[in-house]
Design a protein around this motif. Structure first.
Motif, PDB file in Angstrom:
ATOM      1  N   MET A  26       0.858  -1.178   0.000  1.00 41.38           N
ATOM      2  CA  MET A  26       0.000   0.000   0.000  1.00 41.38           C
ATOM      3  C   MET A  26       0.898   1.234   0.000  1.00 41.38           C
ATOM      4  O   MET A  26       1.909   1.279   0.690  1.00 41.38           O
ATOM      5  N   ARG A  27       0.546   2.221  -0.805  1.00 44.32           N
ATOM      6  CA  ARG A  27       1.284   3.468  -0.999  1.00 44.32           C
ATOM      7  C   ARG A  27       2.645   3.249  -1.651  1.00 44.32           C
ATOM      8  O   ARG A  27       3.574   4.029  -1.429  1.00 44.32           O
ATOM      9  N   GLN A  28       2.740   2.210  -2.469  1.00 42.48           N
ATOM     10  CA  GLN A  28       4.013   1.943  -3.172  1.00 42.48           C
ATOM     11  C   GLN A  28       4.282   2.990  -4.257  1.00 42.48           C
ATOM     12  O   GLN A  28       5.435   3.231  -4.611  1.00 42.48           O
ATOM     13  N   ALA A  29       3.206   3.556  -4.817  1.00 41.77           N
ATOM     14  CA  ALA A  29       3.365   4.551  -5.880  1.00 41.77           C
ATOM     15  C   ALA A  29       3.620   5.891  -5.220  1.00 41.77           C
ATOM     16  O   ALA A  29       2.725   6.493  -4.654  1.00 41.77           O
ATOM     17  N   GLY A  30       4.857   6.335  -5.290  1.00 42.26           N
ATOM     18  CA  GLY A  30       5.142   7.634  -4.695  1.00 42.26           C
ATOM     19  C   GLY A  30       5.906   7.541  -3.404  1.00 42.26           C
ATOM     20  O   GLY A  30       6.219   6.454  -2.933  1.00 42.26           O
ATOM     21  N   GLU A  35      12.740   8.356  -7.982  1.00 38.96           N
ATOM     22  CA  GLU A  35      12.193   8.499  -9.348  1.00 38.96           C
ATOM     23  C   GLU A  35      10.823   9.184  -9.298  1.00 38.96           C
ATOM     24  O   GLU A  35      10.457   9.921 -10.205  1.00 38.96           O
ATOM     25  N   TYR A  36      10.031   8.888  -8.257  1.00 40.24           N
ATOM     26  CA  TYR A  36       8.731   9.553  -8.073  1.00 40.24           C
ATOM     27  C   TYR A  36       8.945  11.029  -7.769  1.00 40.24           C
ATOM     28  O   TYR A  36       8.320  11.901  -8.371  1.00 40.24           O
ATOM     29  N   ARG A  37       9.850  11.299  -6.849  1.00 38.84           N
ATOM     30  CA  ARG A  37      10.049  12.701  -6.444  1.00 38.84           C
ATOM     31  C   ARG A  37      10.514  13.555  -7.621  1.00 38.84           C
ATOM     32  O   ARG A  37      10.152  14.715  -7.733  1.00 38.84           O
ATOM     33  N   VAL A  39       9.647  13.166 -10.786  1.00 37.93           N
ATOM     34  CA  VAL A  39       8.463  13.483 -11.595  1.00 37.93           C
ATOM     35  C   VAL A  39       7.627  14.548 -10.881  1.00 37.93           C
ATOM     36  O   VAL A  39       7.180  15.531 -11.474  1.00 37.93           O
ATOM     37  N   ARG A  40       7.458  14.356  -9.579  1.00 47.38           N
ATOM     38  CA  ARG A  40       6.645  15.246  -8.758  1.00 47.38           C
ATOM     39  C   ARG A  40       7.185  16.673  -8.808  1.00 47.38           C
ATOM     40  O   ARG A  40       6.435  17.631  -8.901  1.00 47.38           O
ATOM     41  N   GLU A  41       8.530  16.795  -8.760  1.00 48.33           N
ATOM     42  CA  GLU A  41       9.136  18.131  -8.742  1.00 48.33           C
ATOM     43  C   GLU A  41       9.054  18.829 -10.095  1.00 48.33           C
ATOM     44  O   GLU A  41       9.118  20.051 -10.175  1.00 48.33           O
ATOM     45  N   ASP A 208     -10.566   2.040   4.206  1.00 50.61           N
ATOM     46  CA  ASP A 208     -11.246   2.708   5.328  1.00 50.61           C
ATOM     47  C   ASP A 208     -10.218   3.002   6.415  1.00 50.61           C
ATOM     48  O   ASP A 208     -10.140   2.320   7.446  1.00 50.61           O
ATOM     49  N   SER A 209      -9.440   4.040   6.170  1.00 50.65           N
ATOM     50  CA  SER A 209      -8.265   4.312   6.999  1.00 50.65           C
ATOM     51  C   SER A 209      -8.608   4.649   8.441  1.00 50.65           C
ATOM     52  O   SER A 209      -7.825   4.392   9.346  1.00 50.65           O
ATOM     53  N   TRP A 210      -9.786   5.243   8.666  1.00 45.48           N
ATOM     54  CA  TRP A 210     -10.129   5.679  10.024  1.00 45.48           C
ATOM     55  C   TRP A 210     -11.226   4.824  10.663  1.00 45.48           C
ATOM     56  O   TRP A 210     -11.827   5.216  11.660  1.00 45.48           O
ATOM     57  N   GLY A 319       0.975  -3.766   6.940  1.00 43.51           N
ATOM     58  CA  GLY A 319      -0.291  -3.574   7.635  1.00 43.51           C
ATOM     59  C   GLY A 319      -0.897  -2.195   7.401  1.00 43.51           C
ATOM     60  O   GLY A 319      -2.030  -1.928   7.821  1.00 43.51           O
ATOM     61  N   HIS A 320      -0.142  -1.300   6.763  1.00 43.74           N
ATOM     62  CA  HIS A 320      -0.651   0.004   6.322  1.00 43.74           C
ATOM     63  C   HIS A 320       0.327   0.484   5.254  1.00 43.74           C
ATOM     64  O   HIS A 320       1.256  -0.244   4.913  1.00 43.74           O
ATOM     65  N   GLY A 321       0.157   1.697   4.773  1.00 41.61           N
ATOM     66  CA  GLY A 321       1.027   2.182   3.704  1.00 41.61           C
ATOM     67  C   GLY A 321       2.484   2.272   4.140  1.00 41.61           C
ATOM     68  O   GLY A 321       2.779   2.501   5.314  1.00 41.61           O
TER      69      GLY A 321
HETATM   70  O1  CP3 Z   1      -1.030   3.206  -2.905  1.00 36.74           O
HETATM   71  C1  CP3 Z   1      -0.510   3.909  -3.803  1.00 36.74           C
HETATM   72  O2  CP3 Z   1       0.689   3.940  -3.983  1.00 36.74           O
HETATM   73  C2  CP3 Z   1      -1.417   4.696  -4.734  1.00 36.74           C
HETATM   74  C3  CP3 Z   1      -1.519   6.069  -4.432  1.00 36.74           C
HETATM   75  C4  CP3 Z   1      -2.260   6.547  -3.187  1.00 36.74           C
HETATM   76  C5  CP3 Z   1      -2.044   7.849  -2.662  1.00 36.74           C
HETATM   77  N1  CP3 Z   1      -2.945   8.059  -1.670  1.00 36.74           N
HETATM   78  C6  CP3 Z   1      -1.037   8.805  -3.162  1.00 36.74           C
HETATM   79  C7  CP3 Z   1      -0.562   9.870  -2.264  1.00 36.74           C
HETATM   80  C8  CP3 Z   1      -3.272   5.947  -2.412  1.00 36.74           C
HETATM   81  C9  CP3 Z   1      -3.872   4.562  -2.500  1.00 36.74           C
HETATM   82  C10 CP3 Z   1      -3.698   6.926  -1.476  1.00 36.74           C
HETATM   83  C11 CP3 Z   1      -4.807   6.681  -0.522  1.00 36.74           C
HETATM   84  C12 CP3 Z   1      -5.021   7.610   0.586  1.00 36.74           C
HETATM   85  N2  CP3 Z   1      -4.910   8.980   0.576  1.00 36.74           N
HETATM   86  C13 CP3 Z   1      -5.488   7.215   1.862  1.00 36.74           C
HETATM   87  C14 CP3 Z   1      -5.847   5.809   2.254  1.00 36.74           C
HETATM   88  C15 CP3 Z   1      -4.668   4.959   2.548  1.00 36.74           C
HETATM   89  C16 CP3 Z   1      -4.003   5.219   3.875  1.00 36.74           C
HETATM   90  O3  CP3 Z   1      -2.806   5.514   3.847  1.00 36.74           O
HETATM   91  O4  CP3 Z   1      -4.656   5.096   4.914  1.00 36.74           O
HETATM   92  C17 CP3 Z   1      -5.597   8.384   2.649  1.00 36.74           C
HETATM   93  C18 CP3 Z   1      -6.027   8.444   4.093  1.00 36.74           C
HETATM   94  C19 CP3 Z   1      -5.242   9.481   1.814  1.00 36.74           C
HETATM   95  C20 CP3 Z   1      -5.249  10.921   2.153  1.00 36.74           C
HETATM   96  C21 CP3 Z   1      -3.893  11.521   2.040  1.00 36.74           C
HETATM   97  N3  CP3 Z   1      -3.226  11.741   0.855  1.00 36.74           N
HETATM   98  C22 CP3 Z   1      -3.047  11.988   3.087  1.00 36.74           C
HETATM   99  C23 CP3 Z   1      -3.383  11.905   4.554  1.00 36.74           C
HETATM  100  C24 CP3 Z   1      -1.880  12.487   2.501  1.00 36.74           C
HETATM  101  C25 CP3 Z   1      -0.715  13.195   3.156  1.00 36.74           C
HETATM  102  C26 CP3 Z   1       0.202  12.323   3.860  1.00 36.74           C
HETATM  103  C27 CP3 Z   1       0.787  11.167   3.034  1.00 36.74           C
HETATM  104  O5  CP3 Z   1       0.169  10.121   3.054  1.00 36.74           O
HETATM  105  O6  CP3 Z   1       1.822  11.349   2.403  1.00 36.74           O
HETATM  106  C28 CP3 Z   1      -1.992  12.282   1.108  1.00 36.74           C
HETATM  107  C29 CP3 Z   1      -0.972  12.631   0.090  1.00 36.74           C
HETATM  108  C30 CP3 Z   1      -0.506  11.575  -0.824  1.00 36.74           C
HETATM  109  N4  CP3 Z   1      -1.309  10.676  -1.460  1.00 36.74           N
HETATM  110  C31 CP3 Z   1       0.833  11.360  -1.242  1.00 36.74           C
HETATM  111  C32 CP3 Z   1       0.804  10.306  -2.151  1.00 36.74           C
HETATM  112  C33 CP3 Z   1       1.963   9.734  -2.916  1.00 36.74           C
HETATM  113  C34 CP3 Z   1       2.068  12.193  -0.804  1.00 36.74           C
HETATM  114  C35 CP3 Z   1       1.965  13.539  -1.386  1.00 36.74           C
HETATM  115  C36 CP3 Z   1       3.182  13.998  -2.144  1.00 36.74           C
HETATM  116  O7  CP3 Z   1       3.699  13.330  -3.050  1.00 36.74           O
HETATM  117  O8  CP3 Z   1       3.577  15.124  -1.839  1.00 36.74           O
END
Ligand code: CP3
Length: 344
Positions: A26-30, A35-37, A39-41, A208-210, A319-321
């Motif tokens: 979870m949250r592997q993209a980015g 390499e992600y940063r 693109v992001r920048e 359902d993160s919360w 168990g989470h991102g």
């Molecule tokens: O999983 C993946 O790699 C796909 C991309 C993805 C993102 N957000 C990209 C993102 C997914 C699946 C999410 C889901 C998401 N977003 C959730 C549910 C999952 C979880 O972690 O509980 C929630 C609660 C959010 C809301 C959110 N988005 C928050 C709280 C934040 C800031 C803090 C953080 O997580 O970095 C984001 C920003 C965000 N979403 C980033 C990315 C890559 C970082 C922002 C950046 O690049 O500057």
């Protein structure tokens, strides 16, 4: 449609035989990849990247190339739904999301609409089409959305929160308004997931993160009731429900029309299997902080996880991102350990 070369994740989701346990994060993209940063920048912030289908597809595929995961997850955010309903968000550097306007009253709700997923969220479908084309069948693509309750908390609170007391206050003081908002989010989410599937998503996950902040009865009424509607409405592909912190709801989640149940690291694998039964695939659940440990500890803990879940109906994940400051080589160590220890 291109036939998938690696369909381990889909077979595991459906309970079919797999040569080894599939793995993704979870949250592997980015976040973790330089390499992600890069693109992001090159763009004007996070939301620009989310709305740029070519670049979103590029960062979606990066972890497949660089880390060797068994699935891609489309690069987007759960907060695109409130935006499409009429409540835009900002992403503040180092602080996270913020909503300039929030929902507090019936008059606020009047300003919202059910998202027109095809037009308002067309950029996500486009990113999915490009990703599928570029993946060329290497691995499945995961689509996703936030669960209605988690989206509700952001729309009422305006940002993350320690106590979520604004959102929880509304549930006690104005349950009718709360249910109206949850229903609008649910209707939007169903349309949105269907668009993702039409565009090529092979499986969808509901985050359902919360979930864990509610007492069990309230989670049934304000959380699971709406996830259940989504699971019933989506028949086209396998579905994963990840309700972080909702250890108390595992038996209820087992009754949803989903295929995979995500577990966080507080949930014991064997106890979860007992509560949930044999009909669902379990996903998870290594403590994300294990990836701060030395390599030998990561390997040992990963082997323990594989042994605890067994080699059938399991999708390995954290168990989470994954946390942003984890070294990519530690992530690779986890992925390689899953592949090695789960081989049949
Ligand atoms: O999983 C993946 O790699 C796909 C991309 C993805 C993102 N957000 C990209 C993102 C997914 C699946 C999410 C889901 C998401 N977003 C959730 C549910 C999952 C979880 O972690 O509980 C929630 C609660 C959010 C809301 C959110 N988005 C928050 C709280 C934040 C800031 C803090 C953080 O997580 O970095 C984001 C920003 C965000 N979403 C980033 C990315 C890559 C970082 C922002 C950046 O690049 O500057």
């Amino acid at each position: 449609m291109t036939k998938l070369k690696n369909d381990l994740l889909l077979r595991a989701a459906k309970g079919e035989y797999t040569e080894r346990t599939p793995v993704w994060l979870m949250r592997q993209a980015g976040r973790i990849l330089p390499e992600y940063r890069a693109v992001r920048e090159s763009l004007n912030g996070f939301i620009d990247l989310v709305k740029n289908p070519e670049r979103a597809a590029e960062v979606t595929i990066q972890p497949v190339d660089i880390l060797g995961v068994d699935a891609a997850i489309i690069f987007s955010d759960i907060l695109v739904i409130p935006e499409a309903m009429g409540l835009p968000y900002e992403m503040q550097e180092k602080k996270g999301p913020n909503f300039p306007k929030t929902i507090q009253t019936a008059a606020d709700l009047q300003q919202l609409k059910v998202a027109d997923a095809a037009s308002d969220l067309g950029y996500v479908a486009e990113a999915i089409r490009i990703t599928k084309k570029e993946l060329n069948g290497r691995v499945p693509l995961i689509g996703f959305a936030g669960a209605p309750f988690t989206i509700f908390t952001y729309m009422v609170e305006g940002s993350g929160s320690k106590t979520f007391s604004k959102a929880r206050k509304m549930m006690y003081q104005n349950p009718t308004l709360s249910h109206q908002l949850l229903q609008m989010i649910t209707d939007s989410t169903i349309l949105y997931l269907k668009e993702q599937i039409k565009a090529g998503a092979d499986i969808v996950q509901i985050f359902d993160s919360w979930a864990g902040i509610l007492p069990p009865q309230q989670y049934e009424e304000f959380g699971l009731r709406y996830i259940s509607q989504i699971c019933d409405a989506i028949q086209e592909v396998p579905k994963t429900v990840f309700a972080k912190g909702a250890f108390f709801a595992r038996k209820s989640i087992a009754n949803l029309a989903c295929d995979v149940i995500g577990l966080d690291w507080n949930m014991d694998a064997k106890e979860s299997r007992q509560l949930i039964g044999e009909q669902k695939t379990l996903q998870g659940n290594l403590d994300p902080c294990v990836l701060y440990a030395p390599y030998d500890v990561i390997r040992k803990e990963t082997k323990q996880m594989i042994d605890d879940f067994g080699k059938h109906r399991h999708i390995a994940n954290l168990g989470h991102g994954v946390y942003p400051d984890i070294e990519p080589d530690k992530v690779k160590c986890f992925i390689e350990a899953v592949k090695e220890f789960s081989q049949k």
